[in-house]
Scaffold this motif. Structure first.
Motif, PDB file in Angstrom:
ATOM      1  N   ILE A  30     -17.620   8.252  51.202  1.00 50.63           N
ATOM      2  CA  ILE A  30     -18.682   9.269  51.297  1.00 50.63           C
ATOM      3  C   ILE A  30     -19.685   8.801  52.078  1.00 50.63           C
ATOM      4  O   ILE A  30     -20.363   7.778  52.000  1.00 50.63           O
ATOM      5  N   VAL A  31     -19.908   9.588  53.253  1.00 52.85           N
ATOM      6  CA  VAL A  31     -20.955   9.437  54.092  1.00 52.85           C
ATOM      7  C   VAL A  31     -22.166  10.291  53.908  1.00 52.85           C
ATOM      8  O   VAL A  31     -22.043  11.229  53.655  1.00 52.85           O
ATOM      9  N   GLU A  32     -23.273   9.338  53.494  1.00 53.82           N
ATOM     10  CA  GLU A  32     -24.531  10.057  52.964  1.00 53.82           C
ATOM     11  C   GLU A  32     -25.423  10.151  54.129  1.00 53.82           C
ATOM     12  O   GLU A  32     -25.701   9.176  54.754  1.00 53.82           O
ATOM     13  N   TYR A  33     -26.073  11.297  54.209  1.00 55.80           N
ATOM     14  CA  TYR A  33     -27.261  11.555  55.122  1.00 55.80           C
ATOM     15  C   TYR A  33     -28.553  11.506  54.377  1.00 55.80           C
ATOM     16  O   TYR A  33     -28.759  12.731  53.446  1.00 55.80           O
ATOM     17  N   ARG A  34     -29.552  10.765  54.460  1.00 59.71           N
ATOM     18  CA  ARG A  34     -30.896  10.975  53.882  1.00 59.71           C
ATOM     19  C   ARG A  34     -32.165  10.883  54.612  1.00 59.71           C
ATOM     20  O   ARG A  34     -31.969  10.383  55.985  1.00 59.71           O
ATOM     21  N   GLU A  35     -33.090  11.580  54.208  1.00 63.95           N
ATOM     22  CA  GLU A  35     -34.421  11.770  54.951  1.00 63.95           C
ATOM     23  C   GLU A  35     -34.930  10.399  54.960  1.00 63.95           C
ATOM     24  O   GLU A  35     -34.701   9.598  53.933  1.00 63.95           O
TER      25      GLU A  35
END
Length: 245
Positions: A145-150
């Motif tokens: 799972i590739v996660e994108y976070r601020e």
């Protein structure tokens, strides 16, 4: 002498309503992915247009329609256009991490918001947290799972705004399913950014392709896939450059 890999058995689903083209019916051919050679089988099937869902590889096998076409981006030759460069700059502050395929409540909450925002009447709207866990965790192949976070604050991780379940195949990254927060003020183009990030990640890893799944001519929902050029499409004579508008 026994063969090192057992030849898979293929099955065909019953026809049902097509989710992309009104008035059409769809049918799929599928096989199970399991055992020590699941990665090799998934790679081989991916090169001939199959997609993965949990421990099943499938592809369309419709009787009277061939609109679903497998497409993949050529990572080495890809150059972002002006709009795509703007999207990359706008989201350059995001923290991106490839995590093991383990579901979290934060991911599931984001998925629920995404489905409500973008696909309120789609087939996944009834998915509960256990269904989501199965989608992510029931993988017999190398996936993450590739996660994108601020940006985080005070040592804490930032808000999760995007995620993508991704398979790493022998020749590329296959984007199984991506979802994101479509209502963040000042941060548009997240879905496009996730694709662009996968192209960059694949190129850095020396992988020549990013598999985007099926492009469906005549379906507005699938038009976005043709923005990533050069693009190849799978036809009767193998993979060829996509030249359509």
């Amino acid at each position: 002498m026994s063969a090192p890999v057992k030849f898979p058995r293929f099955f065909v689903t019953n026809p049902g309503p097509c989710p992309y083209l009104p008035g059409k019916t769809e049918r799929k051919v599928f096989t199970e992915l399991n055992g020590p050679h699941a990665d090799e089988l998934n790679d081989a099937l991916g090169r001939i247009g199959f997609r993965r869902s949990q421990n099943v590889a499938y592809r369309p096998s419709c009787i009277d329609c061939k609109a679903c076409v497998s497409v993949r981006v050529l990572t080495e030759e890809f150059e972002p256009n002006a709009t795509q460069r703007k999207i990359l700059r706008r989201n350059a502050d995001l923290t991106v991490n490839a995590c093991r395929p383990w579901s979290t409540s934060e991911q599931y909450d984001l998925l629920r918001r995404y489905l409500q925002q973008r696909h309120p009447h789609g087939g996944m709207t009834d998915m509960d947290d256990m269904d989501y866990a199965d989608m992510v965790e029931q993988s017999p192949v190398k996936s993450h799972i590739v996660e994108y976070r601020e940006p985080g604050r005070f040592g804490q991780p930032g808000k999760l705004v995007g995620a993508c379940l991704t398979d790493q195949q022998g020749d590329g990254l296959s984007m199984i399913y991506s979802f994101y927060d479509a209502d963040i003020e000042g941060r548009t183009g997240l879905g496009n950014f996730i694709i662009l990030d996968h192209i960059i990640r694949a190129r850095k890893a020396g992988l020549p392709f990013v598999y985007l799944g099926y492009w469906v001519e005549g379906s507005p929902r699938m038009n976005y896939k043709t923005r990533y050029r050069p693009l190849e499409r799978l036809g009767p004579d193998g993979w060829k450059r996509f030249t359509g508008e």
